[in-house]
Each structure stands twice: as C-alpha cells, then as structure tokens.
Design a protein around this motif. Structure first.
Motif, PDB file in Angstrom:
ATOM      1  N   SER A  47      28.351  21.864  35.943  1.00 25.37           N
ATOM      2  CA  SER A  47      28.740  21.199  34.694  1.00 25.37           C
ATOM      3  C   SER A  47      29.399  19.858  34.996  1.00 25.37           C
ATOM      4  O   SER A  47      29.112  18.848  34.350  1.00 25.37           O
ATOM      5  N   GLY A  48      30.299  19.872  35.992  1.00 27.09           N
ATOM      6  CA  GLY A  48      30.997  18.645  36.376  1.00 27.09           C
ATOM      7  C   GLY A  48      30.019  17.587  36.842  1.00 27.09           C
ATOM      8  O   GLY A  48      30.105  16.414  36.439  1.00 27.09           O
ATOM      9  N   VAL A  49      29.073  18.006  37.672  1.00 26.29           N
ATOM     10  CA  VAL A  49      28.078  17.055  38.193  1.00 26.29           C
ATOM     11  C   VAL A  49      27.251  16.497  37.033  1.00 26.29           C
ATOM     12  O   VAL A  49      26.991  15.297  36.961  1.00 26.29           O
ATOM     13  N   PHE A  50      26.896  17.395  36.126  1.00 28.55           N
ATOM     14  CA  PHE A  50      26.092  16.963  34.974  1.00 28.55           C
ATOM     15  C   PHE A  50      26.835  15.892  34.173  1.00 28.55           C
ATOM     16  O   PHE A  50      26.279  14.851  33.833  1.00 28.55           O
ATOM     17  N   ILE A  51      28.105  16.153  33.894  1.00 25.20           N
ATOM     18  CA  ILE A  51      28.912  15.193  33.116  1.00 25.20           C
ATOM     19  C   ILE A  51      29.034  13.879  33.898  1.00 25.20           C
ATOM     20  O   ILE A  51      28.919  12.789  33.327  1.00 25.20           O
ATOM     21  N   LEU A  52      29.248  14.008  35.204  1.00 27.35           N
ATOM     22  CA  LEU A  52      29.390  12.793  36.015  1.00 27.35           C
ATOM     23  C   LEU A  52      28.112  11.962  36.014  1.00 27.35           C
ATOM     24  O   LEU A  52      28.157  10.738  35.937  1.00 27.35           O
ATOM     25  N   VAL A  53      26.986  12.656  36.103  1.00 29.45           N
ATOM     26  CA  VAL A  53      25.695  11.937  36.087  1.00 29.45           C
ATOM     27  C   VAL A  53      25.546  11.176  34.770  1.00 29.45           C
ATOM     28  O   VAL A  53      25.171  10.003  34.751  1.00 29.45           O
ATOM     29  N   VAL A  54      25.896  11.868  33.654  1.00 34.41           N
ATOM     30  CA  VAL A  54      25.818  11.198  32.347  1.00 34.41           C
ATOM     31  C   VAL A  54      26.771  10.001  32.330  1.00 34.41           C
ATOM     32  O   VAL A  54      26.426   8.910  31.874  1.00 34.41           O
ATOM     33  N   ALA A  55      27.997  10.222  32.873  1.00 34.50           N
ATOM     34  CA  ALA A  55      28.999   9.150  32.883  1.00 34.50           C
ATOM     35  C   ALA A  55      28.511   7.948  33.680  1.00 34.50           C
ATOM     36  O   ALA A  55      28.643   6.801  33.245  1.00 34.50           O
ATOM     37  N   VAL A  56      27.928   8.220  34.844  1.00 35.31           N
ATOM     38  CA  VAL A  56      27.434   7.125  35.684  1.00 35.31           C
ATOM     39  C   VAL A  56      26.287   6.401  34.972  1.00 35.31           C
ATOM     40  O   VAL A  56      26.229   5.175  34.942  1.00 35.31           O
TER      41      VAL A  56
END
Lengths: 235, 816
Positions: B784-793
């Motif tokens: 989930s964290g990686v997913f959010i980070l990818v969206v953020a980036v």
C-alpha cells in the motif's frame, strides 16, 4: 580597463506575432570592457531590462549575437544557459528576491549548491557589512540590508559579471547610496564587471560607461572620464 | 465585470479549482451513491413488508392449540394472528436442494409476494402468471421465485418434493417472494446459493398426510394410536402476529419512558404469554429473523459509510479550498486594495471571492448529486441484490441529499470567506503595497545536532513546511485517507482467500456432506455414519442467555452446532488456529461472547427454539467462525442434557455421491461444488477493491497535485530566483518533489494504523453472525505504501514540466 567581456552585435528582441508584434530591442550594438561599472539608462519601456535579461541568460534574442567572456550566449540551450548563469553571472534584483525561509547566511550559502568554488558566505556578508546579521531572516531586516544580502549572494558565486536590475529602486536615497558604493567597490577594487539598469540619471554620474536607451534603440554610449564619487550622488 | 474576472482567474488556476470541484463532487457523489442505495432499498423493503403484511412477532411452540389463536386474536393490541407449520424437506430433482415447507390453512400474515411476470414475454419464466394462495388447493404449491429462476421452473410445472422419506409431486401455482427470505442460505451452505434453497407455501390439504403417517409407523417413530389425532401429527409450530399501529406507538412511548432496550413487538410478550397459558417456546421479533435483519444491518452499515466517506472527502475539500483560496486571495492583494480604494464595498469584494468556491463546489456537488445514484447507487444495488431477494429495488433519494450537497457548498464558501477575511481588513493604502515577506523563524528541527549537515533542499523544505502548515496538513491528511482506502482495498482482496481457506481448509476437514431427514432413528444414522467413516453434525436454532429466566432483551437467538469431535468438523480459536473442544463444556463464538460479556468458566443457559426446556452449560472455549455465531458442543455432552439429538448431516472424506437414494438421506453434496459457489459469491467483494482503489487514487492525486501546485506557486518567485542564480531545473524539481514525498510518507505512516480497524469494522458490521478475522500482513502495508508513493511520485512529475518552462523574466518582472 581591459578587453571587451560583453558584446551585443545587432541584437533584436521581438515579442508577440503579427499585428501584435512589439520590438523591445531594435538592432542594438555595444560592448563592455572587463571591470567596468556600466549603467544602462532609460525610461520605462526603453528596452534596458530586456538587454539585461538577454545578458543574464534569462531571455534569448530574436536575432543578433550576444557574446559574454568569449561565449555565444544567444546560441546556448537551456542546460548551458543554466550553467552560464551559475558560473558567470551574479544577479541583483530590485526587490532583493531573497528566500524568506532562509537566514541571511543561508541565502548566501545557497550558492554552494550552485557552484563548486563558491566563496565563503561569512566573508561575503562581512564584505557587505552584515556579518552580525547572519542569523537574521529577510523579514527581520530593512530593505537596504536585504539588498546587501542579495549583493553578498551575487558575490559569493565569484561571478565575472554582476547584473543589477534597478538595485536601488526600492530603497531610500541614503540606503541606495550605500548599495551603490558596494557595487562600485566591486567593480573598481575587485575587478568585477558591474552592469546596472536604471531610470535614475543621477546614478549614471558615477559610472565608467553610460548606455542610454530609448524605444529599444541605443541613443548614446558615453564614456565617463571622471566618474563622481558615490557619496556625491543625489537623487 | 467581476464575473468575467472570476472566469479568467479560474482559468489561470484551473488545477486547484478542478481539485476542489473533484472533491466536492466526490463528497456528494459518494454520499448520494451509498445513500441512494440505502434510501431506495429501505423503501423497497418497506413496500415489500407492507404488501406481504409482514409479521411483527413469531411465536414458536412444540404445538399450539386451536384456542391459542383465538385468545391471541382477542387481545386489543393484536391486529391479526395466524398459524402455520414449518417443516424441512428436500427437493427430489434439483441436486437435493433444501426445501422449507410452510403449511397453512390461511395466508393473511406474511402473504406471498406474487411474481406475475410479463404477459407475452418470450421467456417462459417471465410470462409466468402466478395466482393467489389458496388454502383449499390440494395439489398445488407456491414456490420461491429465486429457486425457480435458477432452475427455470415456471407456473404450471410439476415439482417433486420429499419430506421425512415421503416423496410427492405438486403443481407450481405461483412464484413467490417472502420477507423471511430477503437473505437466506441453505443450512449446508457457507454462503448464498439460490440453487440450493427452495421454499414452498402449501395448504394443509396438499400435504401427503397419509403417506407421512404410514412412514412414521413403519419406521417406528410413532404409535398407530396417535394417528387418531392428526393435530399432533402435523402440529401448528408457529403463530404469526401483527400489532395495531396504536399498540406499536404506545409500546414505543412506554419503552422510551422506561429507558428500556426492548423492541415494540417484544413489549407485549408477557400479555401474549398469559393469553396462551405459556404454551410456547420462544417469541421473536423482526430483529431476530436473520433473513430480515441482515438487510437492515447492511443498510445501516451503508448509511454509516455514506456519511463517513462524505465527511472524509469534505474535510479534504475544506483543506484544499482553504489553501487554494488563501493563495489566490494573497496573490490578489493589490487588486483587493484597488477595489477597496475605488470604493467597492468590502462585502461585495468578499462575495466576489466567495463566488469562486461557490461556483466550483456547486457544480461539483450538483454533478455528484446527479451521478452518485446513477453510478454508485446502481452498482451497489446490483452488488447487494446478489445476496438479497427484494422486489422492485431502485436507487432512491430524499431531502437529506440536497442538505448534504448544500453543506458541502456552504462549507467550501465559508472556508474561502475565512481565507479572504484577513486581507479584507487590511486598509486599502496598505493593501496597495506589496505584502511584506512571510515571517520566518527558527524551527524546532534546527536544534537537531545534525541540522547543519542536512542538504539545502532539506533545510529549505523543512522551513517551508513550517511556513505553510495548512498545506502540509492537507497533504498528509489526504495521503493518510488514500492509504486507509488502499489498505482497505488490498484487505478486501485477500479477505476472500483468507475466508475460503479458513472455512474450507481449517473448519471443514471433509469432502462430502450428507443431509439427513428426520424419519429415521439416531441408531440408523450412527450405522450409516460408521459405514462412511464420517462424523455426525446437528445444527439448530437456539435462544441463549447469561442467566436463568432472563428477560427477552437479554436473550440471544443463535445457532447450536453439535459435533462428535472426530476431527472432520474443526473448531478454530480467535486467531483462526485449529483447536479442540473442552470435554463437558461448550465453546461460544467470540463476537457473541463479547456482546454477552461471557468468558471462559462462565455459565450460559440455552434452549432449542422449538422446545420449551432450558439447559445450563459452562463455557470452556471462545472460538471463532467467519459466519456462524452461537455455541458448539460435543455430542456426548449434548445428549447428557437430555435434549433430543436429531442429526442434520454426516460429513466425510469418502465419496458418498452414490448414497443419494439411501433411506434417511435427503441429499448428498460435494464440498468442492459448495466451495466454488462460495468463492463465486465472494467475487463481488472484489468490486469493493476496485472502487476503493479508484477513490484512493483520486484522493491522493487530487491532494498531492494540489499541494505540489500550491507549493510551486507559493515559491514561484523563489524558484525563479534560484533559476536565475543558476540552480538547475533538476535540482529545483528535486526540492519540490522532496516535499511532496515527505507528505506522502507521513500520510502513509499516519494512515496505516487505521486501515485494519476500518476494514474490520466494515466487514463485521453486516450482522451479528459475522466475525471475520481480518489479517493485514506486513507486505500489504508495504504494498500500500509503495502504491501511494508511486502515485505521489507520478503526481510530482507533473510539475517538472512547469519548472522547466518557468519564465524567469515574467515571474520576476512584478509582484502580482
């Protein structure tokens, strides 16, 4: 006086297209020697700021050639212009443009992130007489003090050329004199080429060279054999 | 003119205004979407109950006397009452589907809702012409529409039924729906499967009483002498009662005055009890009929979600609009000063700036209001109706929809007023001058010993965050909400596999199931069980309480499961690990135990619904089961109580499909098929996954885009200065990205702990029977964290072009 460090050759700058096209700089030619203190003088809309922007690598001419220190600035791409601004130019703005969230020292030290051989920020602050204001934020300083930090920031990059866009425009006369003294000092005692754009004719009295502009054209280039000391300037 | 100014400026700040519009849209879209399902479904349920004259109370007995009905009917608070007999059999030709038979000599309460179909329809089923229930009909049955639909049975078809070893054929007179079966599943099933559950309404006259009696005599279960009294052969097992509206109102007032938690129906239990001389085992109200209660619970759950989601998106919208309007108004400082200097009243200027947020939030809310019911409402109704049988459900609406949309608009307008109020109080002369730079001060982090070692961008961004805390809060809260939604989504996704594993690998250690009829003695089934190396299971409905003679409101209606402890039907502890029963004691399901305040070592009291005798047991274990609440007891302990042991199933690992025709066997089932149906049913949950992922992406994109955009615009001059000084685009991008990544990381940290509790709350709010063990493994948090980070980036990348194209000359030319 040395060799020409700045050369403008038949430079034209136009904005807009078709009927709305406006010529801000119209076939301008001039050169500036290394170490000179030059004032580009003119009323609003004369094209002086456009010249300064092209010189500073912030704008590109429509035609003609801008040469600085042997480099053809007018032919540089974005990346090269960025390097050029970093290494060759120190810019002083009318409204100082300091980063509000950084202290005086940090604003100057910022140059370390830009060039590898930046000068010591504290030395620069001392040079502009603000060594004891290093920890102050811009909002805690007067306009004159902020402009001096701005000069220290420009100096810290050890640039060949310092460009000032109405550097005293937002200051009272007393503070303006102090800032002007610093700029003349940089030119005459440290060998920096200082180019100042202003509409204030009195400042021109202390310049080595005065370039008068009107309607995008150069009206007169005058060498000042006997510039007056800054403290005698009145405006 | 001001309107023109507004439109032009909105075009210049399109990103932020679209963000606010999207968030206003989402707030009302989600609210109206969820709520339209709630309002529409509730209305449909209400109509359904009204048309069928749904009972207010169900009274069960081992056998009512005819005079009991007369006595109850005489009570002044009773509107009507009716007897019926409930028996369970099987169908003959439809994979032995469970058959609930309702025998009646009248149908005035819980009247069947007739599916009449469409005249001239090409589909045989769709043109079916159901007729009203007829208590004189000796040859007909009224069959449930859901079963008929699955098996393509229509009015006029013949259907073979079996009860207690007696097979008989009847003609389908009508296809019906009934409130008690709004939600239901066959006893052997773990989840809804319309193919495996049939129910019929039929007249006593249509029941094959002669064959039934002969069979009972043959099997030795009944004495010939008893045949003289047919009432005892098929006793009235249920009395359905409705109360007058006045009686319900009176009860409601008295319950309120007494601060009691009893229902209106149960308020009259003692008076009914006296009227029938206590000749009953249990009286229940609608809330205890699982088939009715489940949809009520589910709609309450959706109700909560619609408000919760609307609130969440409203909070994010407020944060976004506050920051957007503050920045817009600050940038317009001299314009405001000019308007004031020209004599424009402050109120007019305020209205002008409020009209920005009014327009975008109004358009967003209106669009949400229109699209919500059409998109989410329709989707949820189609999802929910996979589990429920309620006629004529469609998305509904009520006045609250408009109130919520208005609240969204008003809140957005108010937050923009608050943003510009401060500036409107500045005297025009001062407003005409450029604002003093924002004051900066030392931040706490500067006291860190390694502060000086931090990079310029880190120091710069840390100070920037301290200067713009609201923007930071917006970024962090928005990302936290996004994180909760993503964990929720992933949690839903793996829950299906977890429940399947729990149900079919841990709890059910067998491959086949054999449903037993009640026309044979236990000894017969014992032999049969030994023959197939199986384990016998009995299940029944019970009422249980923490103390003897507990009042109605303290009694719980749940299930008793009697196992033999042979290891084919397992029991799992609270963490879903297989465990063992404690001999001599019972296991109670964890959620029920918590609700009743029962712990290991406590005593509980229970009785079978249809029997009047109560028994006491000691709790030896708290167990957990995903969808069955109640108590579990070993057979030997159950038999010691003296209660009659009536096995329901034999479970085994042996293939028993050929036992279909054996006497006493009403159906045989392959668990693989049941598992497949269960998994198929749960596939619907995966829609939730997609929905949550979509909401999450929208939230994170909107919030981080807005935060990045604001950060970019707030520091535009600074970035232009840095660019003039020669700082590369890449480095400036890094500064901007760094801040957004911080917000994303902090949002992930803040949001993660809320993921599991919110998922647990949602999954278990479907009803008292549900007790899912929500397991969110560490890798899901990381995912989930990686997913959010990818969206953020990805969102941050959107700004790279802006910095590259940043016009230094224009930016630094003026202050406005």
């Amino acid at each position: 006086m040395g060799n020409p460090i700045v050369e403008f050759k038949d430079v034209v700058k136009e904005y807009g297209q078709g009927e709305g096209k406006q010529t801000a700089v119209n076939h301008v030619d001039f050169s500036i020697e290394e170490g000179e203190f030059v004032v580009i003088l003119g009323q609003s809309g004369a094209g002086k700021s456009t010249v300064l922007n092209m010189l500073g690598g912030m704008d590109t001419p429509t035609s003609g050639m801008v040469m600085v220190d042997g480099l053809e600035v007018s032919a540089m791409n974005d990346k090269k212009l960025s390097d050029y601004r970093a290494e060759k130019i120190g810019f002083i703005f009318q409204f100082y443009n300091l980063i509000p969230s950084l202290t005086a020292y940090e604003n100057v030290a910022l140059t370390k992130s830009i060039v590898n051989d930046a000068l010591d920020p504290m030395d620069m602050l001392n040079r502009v007489g603000l060594g004891n204001h290093a920890k102050k934020f811009p909002s805690q300083m007067s306009g004159g003090e902020q402009q001096r930090v701005s000069i220290a920031r420009a100096l810290a990059k050890n640039p060949k050329i310092i460009l000032g866009d109405e550097p005293t425009g937002a200051l009272d006369s007393e503070t303006g004199v102090k800032v002007l003294e610093l700029l003349v000092d940089m030119s005459h005692n440290y060998g920096n080429t200082v180019i100042v754009v202003t509409h204030n004719a009195d400042i021109a009295k202390c310049a080595d060279k005065v370039i008068r502009m009107k309607n995008g054209k150069i009206r007169e280039i005058k060498l000042n054999d006997a510039p007056i000391p800054v403290e005698e300037v009145e405006w | 003119m001001l309107l023109r100014k507004m439109f032009r400026e909105m075009r210049g700040n399109l990103g932020q205004f679209i963000s606010v519009m999207v968030l206003s849209f989402l707030a009302t879209f989600i609210y109206a979407g969820f709520e339209s399902n709630v309002v529409g479904s509730r209305k449909a349920v209400e109509n359904f109950h009204r048309e069928t004259n749904c009972a207010d109370a169900w009274i069960y007995s081992e056998g009512f006397k005819k005079e009991n009905l007369d006595e109850v009917r005489k009570l002044d608070f009773v509107k009507d009452a009716q007897f019926r007999t409930e028996i369970r059999g099987t169908t003959v030709d439809y994979d032995g589907a469970q058959l609930d038979i309702y025998l009646m000599d009248e149908s005035i309460i819980l009247k069947p809702y007739l599916y009449k179909g469409k005249e001239g329809a090409l589909d045989r089923l769709k043109e079916s012409k159901s007729v009203e229930f007829d208590s004189e009909d000796e040859n007909g049955v009224w069959l449930n529409w859901s079963f008929a639909n699955e098996w393509n049975i229509s009015v006029g078809d013949k259907i073979k039924l079996e009860y207690s070893g007696v097979k008989f054929e009847r003609i389908v007179r009508g296809l019906i729906m009934e409130p008690e079966y709004e939600y239901t599943k066959a006893e052997k099933d773990s989840d809804i499967n319309f193919k495996t559950l049939a129910y019929v309404y039929m007249s006593y006259k249509a029941f094959p009483i002669r064959e039934y009696a002969q069979n009972l005599v043959k099997s030795g279960k009944i004495d010939v002498e008893k045949l003289k009294d047919s009432d005892e052969l098929i006793p009235y097992s249920t009395m359905l009662v409705t109360f007058t509206d006045d009686a319900k109102e009176t009860a409601a007032e008295k319950i309120k005055a007494e601060k009691s938690s009893i229902s209106e129906a149960m308020y009259y239990e003692s008076q009914i009890s006296d009227a029938i001389d206590k000749n009953y085992a249990v009286m229940i109200d609608k809330d205890s009929v699982i088939g009715i209660k489940r949809i009520t619970d589910e709609l309450s759950q959706h109700d909560t979600f619609s408000y919760a989601f609307a609130f969440i998106f409203l909070v994010v919208a407020i944060l976004v609009i506050s920051t957007t309007m503050s920045r817009l108004v600050e940038r317009q400082r001299t314009q405001i000063g000019t308007m004031n200097a020209l004599g424009m009243k402050r109120g007019k200027v305020a209205v002008h700036y409020m009209s920005y947020s009014f327009l975008v939030s109004f358009v967003g809310s209106l669009a949400g209001l229109i699209a919500g019911p059409k998109v989410i409402g329709k989707l949820i109704i189609s999802m929910v109706m996979e589990w429920y049988i309620i006629p004529d459900v469609s998305a509904g609406s009520n006045v609250l929809f408009y109130v919520v949309a208005a609240v969204v608009v008003v809140v957005c307008v108010l937050s923009s007023y608050v943003s510009c109020r401060k500036l409107l109080n500045v005297p025009p002369a001062a407003a005409l001058r450029p604002a003093a730079p924002k004051k900066a001060k030392r931040i706490l982090a500067e006291r860190l010993p390694f502060w000086d070692k931090l990079s310029f961008s880190t120091q710069y961004n840390m100070r920037d965050v301290s200067r713009a805390p609201l923007r930071a809060v917006m970024g962090i809260v928005g990302t936290a909400v996004g994180t909760v939604l993503v964990i929720y989504a992933f949690g839903c996704y793996i829950l299906v596999d977890d429940v399947v594993d729990w149900n079919f690998e841990k709890l059910q250690n067998y491959g086949y199931q054999m449903a037993l009829s009640d026309d044979k003695k236990v000894e017969y089934f014992d032999e049969l069980c030994d023959e197939v190396d199986g384990e016998m299971i009995m299940t029944d409905q019970i009422e249980l309480a923490k103390k003897p003679n507990a009042p109605s409101m303290e009694k719980r209606k749940q299930t008793i499961t009697v196992i033999e402890g042979k290891g084919l039907q397992n029991i799992t502890d609270e963490k879903t690990n297989i465990t063992s029963m404690v001999p001599g004691k019972v296991a109670i399901s964890s959620r029920l135990a918590k609700e009743m305040g029962v712990e290991v070592g406590d005593k509980i009291y229970w009785h079978i619904y249809s029997k009047n005798d109560w028994y006491m047991s000691e709790v030896g274990l708290i167990n957990r089961s995903p969808e069955t609440a109640g108590i579990t007891i070993l057979r030997k302990d159950f038999e010691k109580t003296g209660c009659e042991y009536v096995p329901s199933f034999i479970i085994t690992k042996k293939n028993i499909m050929k036992y279909d025709d054996r006497e006493g066997v009403s159906g045989v089932y392959d668990m693989e098929k049941i598992k497949k149906a269960f998994v198929d049913g749960y596939e619907v949950i995966k829609y939730l996954f997609y929905m949550m992922m979509l909401f999450s992406i929208i939230t994170v994109v909107v919030v981080l885009y807005n935060s990045g955009n604001l950060s970019f615009h707030e520091r535009l001059k600074e970035f232009a200065t840095l660019k003039v000084m020669g700082l590369s685009t890449k480095k400036i991008r890094r500064i901007l990205n760094q801040e957004n990544i911080w917000f994303a990381v902090l949002g992930i940290i803040v949001g993660s702990p809320f993921g599991k509790p919110s998922l647990t709350a949602m999954m278990n709010s479907n009803g008292d029977n549900f007790d899912y063990y929500i397991n969110v493994p560490m890798y899901l948090y990381i995912l989930s964290g990686v997913f959010i980070l990818v969206v953020a980036v990805a969102v941050s990348m959107l700004f790279s072009r802006k910095i590259k194209k940043l016009d230094m000359v224009e930016t630094l030319k003026g202050l406005e």
